[in-house]
Structure formats: structure tokens, C-alpha cells
Design a protein around this motif. Structure first.
Motif, PDB file in Angstrom:
ATOM      1  N   ALA A  72      -4.471  12.111  -4.214  1.00 40.68           N
ATOM      2  CA  ALA A  72      -3.326  12.985  -3.924  1.00 40.68           C
ATOM      3  C   ALA A  72      -2.531  12.487  -2.717  1.00 40.68           C
ATOM      4  O   ALA A  72      -1.377  12.882  -2.527  1.00 40.68           O
ATOM      5  CB  ALA A  72      -3.809  14.411  -3.691  1.00 40.68           C
ATOM      6  N   ASP A  73      -3.123  11.632  -1.882  1.00 37.57           N
ATOM      7  CA  ASP A  73      -2.449  11.073  -0.699  1.00 37.57           C
ATOM      8  C   ASP A  73      -1.799  12.162   0.148  1.00 37.57           C
ATOM      9  O   ASP A  73      -0.701  11.977   0.689  1.00 37.57           O
ATOM     10  CB  ASP A  73      -1.398  10.020  -1.118  1.00 37.57           C
ATOM     11  CG  ASP A  73      -2.016   8.814  -1.810  1.00 37.57           C
ATOM     12  OD1 ASP A  73      -3.255   8.658  -1.761  1.00 37.57           O
ATOM     13  OD2 ASP A  73      -1.260   8.021  -2.423  1.00 37.57           O
ATOM     14  N   ILE A  74      -2.488  13.315   0.258  1.00 46.20           N
ATOM     15  CA  ILE A  74      -1.917  14.468   0.953  1.00 46.20           C
ATOM     16  C   ILE A  74      -2.803  14.911   2.122  1.00 46.20           C
ATOM     17  O   ILE A  74      -2.770  16.047   2.565  1.00 46.20           O
ATOM     18  CB  ILE A  74      -1.608  15.611  -0.050  1.00 46.20           C
ATOM     19  CG1 ILE A  74      -0.633  16.638   0.527  1.00 46.20           C
ATOM     20  CG2 ILE A  74      -2.891  16.275  -0.553  1.00 46.20           C
ATOM     21  CD1 ILE A  74      -0.064  17.614  -0.485  1.00 46.20           C
ATOM     22  N   ASP A 126       0.834  -1.193   0.000  1.00 43.12           N
ATOM     23  CA  ASP A 126       0.000   0.000   0.000  1.00 43.12           C
ATOM     24  C   ASP A 126       0.875   1.252   0.000  1.00 43.12           C
ATOM     25  O   ASP A 126       2.056   1.200   0.346  1.00 43.12           O
ATOM     26  CB  ASP A 126      -1.003  -0.019   1.167  1.00 43.12           C
ATOM     27  CG  ASP A 126      -0.397   0.450   2.482  1.00 43.12           C
ATOM     28  OD1 ASP A 126      -0.029   1.629   2.593  1.00 43.12           O
ATOM     29  OD2 ASP A 126      -0.285  -0.378   3.412  1.00 43.12           O
ATOM     30  N   HIS A 127       0.270   2.379  -0.370  1.00 42.33           N
ATOM     31  CA  HIS A 127       1.054   3.578  -0.677  1.00 42.33           C
ATOM     32  C   HIS A 127       1.644   4.286   0.544  1.00 42.33           C
ATOM     33  O   HIS A 127       2.426   5.228   0.384  1.00 42.33           O
ATOM     34  CB  HIS A 127       0.213   4.553  -1.511  1.00 42.33           C
ATOM     35  CG  HIS A 127       0.962   5.162  -2.638  1.00 42.33           C
ATOM     36  ND1 HIS A 127       0.373   5.769  -3.718  1.00 42.33           N
ATOM     37  CD2 HIS A 127       2.299   5.286  -2.861  1.00 42.33           C
ATOM     38  CE1 HIS A 127       1.305   6.220  -4.548  1.00 42.33           C
ATOM     39  NE2 HIS A 127       2.476   5.943  -4.046  1.00 42.33           N
ATOM     40  N   SER A 128       1.296   3.830   1.762  1.00 40.46           N
ATOM     41  CA  SER A 128       1.961   4.432   2.923  1.00 40.46           C
ATOM     42  C   SER A 128       3.470   4.213   2.825  1.00 40.46           C
ATOM     43  O   SER A 128       4.257   4.971   3.380  1.00 40.46           O
ATOM     44  CB  SER A 128       1.423   3.847   4.237  1.00 40.46           C
ATOM     45  OG  SER A 128       1.752   2.478   4.363  1.00 40.46           O
ATOM     46  N   ILE A 146       7.693  12.299  -9.064  1.00 42.46           N
ATOM     47  CA  ILE A 146       6.552  12.225  -9.987  1.00 42.46           C
ATOM     48  C   ILE A 146       5.591  11.200  -9.404  1.00 42.46           C
ATOM     49  O   ILE A 146       5.958  10.038  -9.192  1.00 42.46           O
ATOM     50  CB  ILE A 146       6.995  11.827 -11.409  1.00 42.46           C
ATOM     51  CG1 ILE A 146       7.909  12.917 -12.001  1.00 42.46           C
ATOM     52  CG2 ILE A 146       5.771  11.621 -12.310  1.00 42.46           C
ATOM     53  CD1 ILE A 146       8.446  12.596 -13.391  1.00 42.46           C
ATOM     54  N   TYR A 147       4.376  11.651  -9.086  1.00 43.43           N
ATOM     55  CA  TYR A 147       3.420  10.836  -8.330  1.00 43.43           C
ATOM     56  C   TYR A 147       2.209  10.573  -9.200  1.00 43.43           C
ATOM     57  O   TYR A 147       1.390  11.451  -9.441  1.00 43.43           O
ATOM     58  CB  TYR A 147       3.027  11.590  -7.068  1.00 43.43           C
ATOM     59  CG  TYR A 147       2.538  10.737  -5.925  1.00 43.43           C
ATOM     60  CD1 TYR A 147       3.448  10.045  -5.128  1.00 43.43           C
ATOM     61  CD2 TYR A 147       1.197  10.639  -5.613  1.00 43.43           C
ATOM     62  CE1 TYR A 147       3.022   9.279  -4.056  1.00 43.43           C
ATOM     63  CE2 TYR A 147       0.756   9.875  -4.539  1.00 43.43           C
ATOM     64  CZ  TYR A 147       1.678   9.202  -3.763  1.00 43.43           C
ATOM     65  OH  TYR A 147       1.251   8.450  -2.694  1.00 43.43           O
ATOM     66  N   ILE A 148       2.117   9.353  -9.715  1.00 44.17           N
ATOM     67  CA  ILE A 148       1.050   8.995 -10.649  1.00 44.17           C
ATOM     68  C   ILE A 148       0.002   8.207  -9.872  1.00 44.17           C
ATOM     69  O   ILE A 148       0.272   7.090  -9.406  1.00 44.17           O
ATOM     70  CB  ILE A 148       1.645   8.183 -11.825  1.00 44.17           C
ATOM     71  CG1 ILE A 148       2.759   9.009 -12.480  1.00 44.17           C
ATOM     72  CG2 ILE A 148       0.550   7.822 -12.830  1.00 44.17           C
ATOM     73  CD1 ILE A 148       3.693   8.205 -13.339  1.00 44.17           C
ATOM     74  N   ASP A 149      -1.171   8.788  -9.703  1.00 39.26           N
ATOM     75  CA  ASP A 149      -2.119   8.257  -8.726  1.00 39.26           C
ATOM     76  C   ASP A 149      -3.492   8.864  -8.992  1.00 39.26           C
ATOM     77  O   ASP A 149      -3.593  10.002  -9.439  1.00 39.26           O
ATOM     78  CB  ASP A 149      -1.632   8.660  -7.309  1.00 39.26           C
ATOM     79  CG  ASP A 149      -2.227   7.810  -6.201  1.00 39.26           C
ATOM     80  OD1 ASP A 149      -3.440   7.563  -6.225  1.00 39.26           O
ATOM     81  OD2 ASP A 149      -1.468   7.416  -5.304  1.00 39.26           O
ATOM     82  N   ALA A 150      -4.557   8.111  -8.699  1.00 36.30           N
ATOM     83  CA  ALA A 150      -5.907   8.681  -8.746  1.00 36.30           C
ATOM     84  C   ALA A 150      -6.120   9.664  -7.596  1.00 36.30           C
ATOM     85  O   ALA A 150      -6.941  10.565  -7.681  1.00 36.30           O
ATOM     86  CB  ALA A 150      -6.951   7.578  -8.655  1.00 36.30           C
ATOM     87  N   TYR A 169       4.300   5.039  -8.796  1.00 37.36           N
ATOM     88  CA  TYR A 169       3.208   4.738  -9.731  1.00 37.36           C
ATOM     89  C   TYR A 169       2.162   3.891  -9.025  1.00 37.36           C
ATOM     90  O   TYR A 169       2.385   2.713  -8.734  1.00 37.36           O
ATOM     91  CB  TYR A 169       3.789   3.983 -10.926  1.00 37.36           C
ATOM     92  CG  TYR A 169       2.993   4.075 -12.213  1.00 37.36           C
ATOM     93  CD1 TYR A 169       3.547   4.652 -13.356  1.00 37.36           C
ATOM     94  CD2 TYR A 169       1.704   3.571 -12.307  1.00 37.36           C
ATOM     95  CE1 TYR A 169       2.835   4.731 -14.546  1.00 37.36           C
ATOM     96  CE2 TYR A 169       0.990   3.653 -13.490  1.00 37.36           C
ATOM     97  CZ  TYR A 169       1.565   4.229 -14.611  1.00 37.36           C
ATOM     98  OH  TYR A 169       0.857   4.307 -15.787  1.00 37.36           O
ATOM     99  N   ASP A 170       1.055   4.502  -8.700  1.00 36.81           N
ATOM    100  CA  ASP A 170      -0.051   3.782  -8.064  1.00 36.81           C
ATOM    101  C   ASP A 170      -0.921   3.182  -9.168  1.00 36.81           C
ATOM    102  O   ASP A 170      -1.368   3.889 -10.069  1.00 36.81           O
ATOM    103  CB  ASP A 170      -0.852   4.770  -7.201  1.00 36.81           C
ATOM    104  CG  ASP A 170      -1.875   4.094  -6.302  1.00 36.81           C
ATOM    105  OD1 ASP A 170      -2.521   3.129  -6.769  1.00 36.81           O
ATOM    106  OD2 ASP A 170      -2.051   4.549  -5.160  1.00 36.81           O
ATOM    107  N   ILE A 171      -1.174   1.888  -9.079  1.00 35.33           N
ATOM    108  CA  ILE A 171      -1.928   1.211 -10.142  1.00 35.33           C
ATOM    109  C   ILE A 171      -3.357   1.766 -10.246  1.00 35.33           C
ATOM    110  O   ILE A 171      -3.999   1.635 -11.306  1.00 35.33           O
ATOM    111  CB  ILE A 171      -1.914  -0.331  -9.913  1.00 35.33           C
ATOM    112  CG1 ILE A 171      -2.170  -1.102 -11.207  1.00 35.33           C
ATOM    113  CG2 ILE A 171      -2.910  -0.742  -8.837  1.00 35.33           C
ATOM    114  CD1 ILE A 171      -1.011  -1.183 -12.145  1.00 35.33           C
TER     115      ILE A 171
HETATM  116 MN   LIG Z   1      -1.800   6.240  -3.816  1.00 35.36          MN
END
Ligand SMILES: [Mn+2]
Length: 298
Positions: free
Chosen positions: A126-128, A99-101, A120-124, A224-226
Motif C-alpha cells: 500500500a506504500d502508505i 523505486d516507488h518513492s 490508480i495504484y497497482i502494487d503488492a 504500476y509497481d512490477i
Molecule cells: Mn510500490
């Protein structure tokens, strides 16, 4: 950085997510045969195996709106150390999640290794979120905020006092942003390419603008988040969102990133085989990796 030599580290993490399953992601991607295919492309591949993480089997208590915090902290510290060792090798680092943590730990190691790096953060998503803005308490929605030193110090300080500069991050493919996140992105003037902008400009132009925006940065990490890909073609992920990248776009991004010498590390995260349909998400992950490492496309 020698991209003919690849070192792979799996991070079977799902403590940061709302559902378990991403712990199986690294092995599921390996089982597609991608390592053999990379070797067939003429690359030397070293698989360092998986980081040994105590994931447990259920959610632990929520500490100040940070779920599983007690188990997350030692796991992220361990990931941070092993990611630093990976980045210190004379080979191209490839991380499979998880997982993205985990990017909180991996990019902290990248910040320690490289001066003034970009992301470079590719993701649906923002995880912010911070633990104050998050409505779920899931830490995989908070890593960028923690990398910017905006969260609780227990998250911010993982891996030491190294922080990402807001002007050194570019989001690609975000389309599901919470209200609190929107405010942080606006306040810090963080660069992003929405799906609407990607459709209008095309991948080639978006990446040209990305590298122009990051022109003062020499070392860039790609996360790169799938789930950046549309949920109909990559359903095997915890928080799927419709309206994402199609297969050609996702693959084109990887091919173009792989040709850029400033990219010094890659991670592919959030593959959750237990939520997948017919293994197609892991198979797409394989194609993305092959595209990044030079397999001809179309
Ligand atoms: Mn993510």
C-alpha cells in the motif's frame, strides 16, 4: 491528450528502497527494445532520457526514520520539476522507474497540472506508512501517506501544497499491508481490490468498478509497481511477494487502462535488474507497456 505521441522519462532512483538496483530499471526496460516496438505500433516516441539523480552507493543515515532523507529531498524536488515539464508536453507521459518513492514527486506534479486528479495504484504494497508507522524507514513505503499530507512535512511538502484526496485513489492487487497501514486505509476509507477480490470478480469487473468509483474524476494517473505481479514470474524487484497477478491478468489490466481516455499518465516502477532471473522482469515490463499502448493481446 494524444496517445499517438509518447514522451518517456526515466527515473533511475533507488534512494527510497532497502536494496540498490532499481536505478538500472529504466535502462533495462529500454534495452528490451520496447521503444522500437512502440514505433512499430505506429506511435511517435520521444525519449527524454533519465533524470540525473545522486543515488550514491550506500545507505546514508536515517533521519527521523526516513532513510537517505538528505539525498532524497533534492532528488525528489528535481524529479517533481522534470515530471511537471513532461506532463506539460502535448504527448502522453510515460515514466520508467526507479523505486516507488518517486511517485511522491511525479504525482505531485500531476496534482499541480490537473484539477482534482485520481490515482490508480497497482502494487503488492500500500506504500502508505508514515515515518512513525514504518518499521523499515524506507521512503518507498511512504509516498501515498505523504501525498495525503500524513507524513513529516519535509516529505509532505515536496512539490508544493497539493494533496491527493483519499476518495480519489484506488489500490489494485495489494496483499502485503502493515498494521499501521491497515489502520490508515480503514480510517480514510480508501478503496482497494485485494487479490482475493480480483480472483473472484476478474479483471474486467474490477476495472469497471474502479472507473465507476472514480467517475467524478476526469484525469487519472496510473502507477504500476512490477511487484503487483507474482514473484515467480517477475522476480526482479526489491520487495517481491507471492500470490500476485499472473501474466495474463497483468497484461489485461494494462490493455484495459490503455483504452480509457481518462488515463493521462503512466509510470512503471520497481524493476530491479540485478535481482532478476534471465531478464524476465524487464521483458514482462515491455509486454505490459506494449499492451497499454495497443498491441493486440492473445
Ligand atoms: Mn510500490
Amino acid at each position: 491528450m494524444n496517445k499517438n505521441n509518447i514522451s518517456i522519462l526515466g527515473i533511475p532512483m533507488d534512494l527510497g528502497a532497502s536494496t540498490i538496483g532499481t536505478r538500472l530499471g529504466p535502462d533495462s526496460i529500454r534495452m528490451t527494445g520496447v521503444l522500437d516496438d512502440l514505433i512499430d505500433l505506429g506511435l511517435n516516441v520521444t525519449d527524454l532520457g533519465n533524470v540525473d539523480i545522486d543515488n550514491g552507493y550506500k545507505k546514508e543515515k536515517n533521519v527521523d526514520n526516513m532513510t537517505n532523507l538528505d539525498r532524497l529531498l533534492p532528488s525528489l524536488a528535481k524529479i517533481n520539476e522534470q515530471a511537471y515539464d513532461l506532463f506539460d508536453r502535448d504527448s502522453f507521459p510515460l515514466i520508467l522507474g526507479g523505486d516507488h518513492s518517486l511517485v511522491l514527486a511525479t504525482f505531485k506534479a500531476f496534482l499541480k497540472k490537473h484539477d482534482n486528479p485520481g490515482l490508480i495504484y497497482i502494487d503488492a504494497h500500500a506504500d502508505i506508512n508514515t515515518e512513525k508507522t514504518s518499521t523499515s524507514g524506507n521512503v518507498h513505503g511512504m509516498p501515498i501517506a505523504a501525498l495525503l499530507n500524513l507524513c513529516d512535512d519535509r516529505l509532505n511538502k515536496i512539490g508544493g501544497d497539493y494533496y491527493l484526496k483519499p476518495e480519489n485513489i484506488v489500490y489494485i492487487a495489494i496483499r502485503d499491508i502493515d498494521e499501521g497501514e491497515e489502520k490508515i486505509i480503514e480510517d480514510l476509507n480508501i478503496k482497494y481490490f485485494s487479490m482475493a477480490e480480483i480472483y473472484e470478480k476478474g479483471i474486467k469487473k474490477v476495472l469497471e468498478e474502479t472507473f465507476e468509483y472514480l467517475k467524478d474524476v476526469d484525469n487519472i494517473y496510473t502507477s504500476y509497481d512490477i511487484d503487483s505481479i507474482d514473484m515467480d514470474i517477475a522476480p526482479g524487484t526489491g520487495v517481491p511477494v507471492r500470490g500476485g497477478l499472473d501474466y495474463n491478468m497483468a497484461r489485461d489490466i494494462m490493455s484495459r487502462l490503455g483504452k480509457n481516455d481518462k488515463i493521462k499518465g503512466l509510470e512503471l516502477v520497481e524493476v530491479s535488474p540485478s535481482l532478476d532471473i534471465g531478464n524476465k522482469t524487464s521483458l514482462i515490463a515491455k509486454e505490459l507497456l506494449l499492451g497499454f499502448f495497443g498491441k493486440k493481446f492473445i
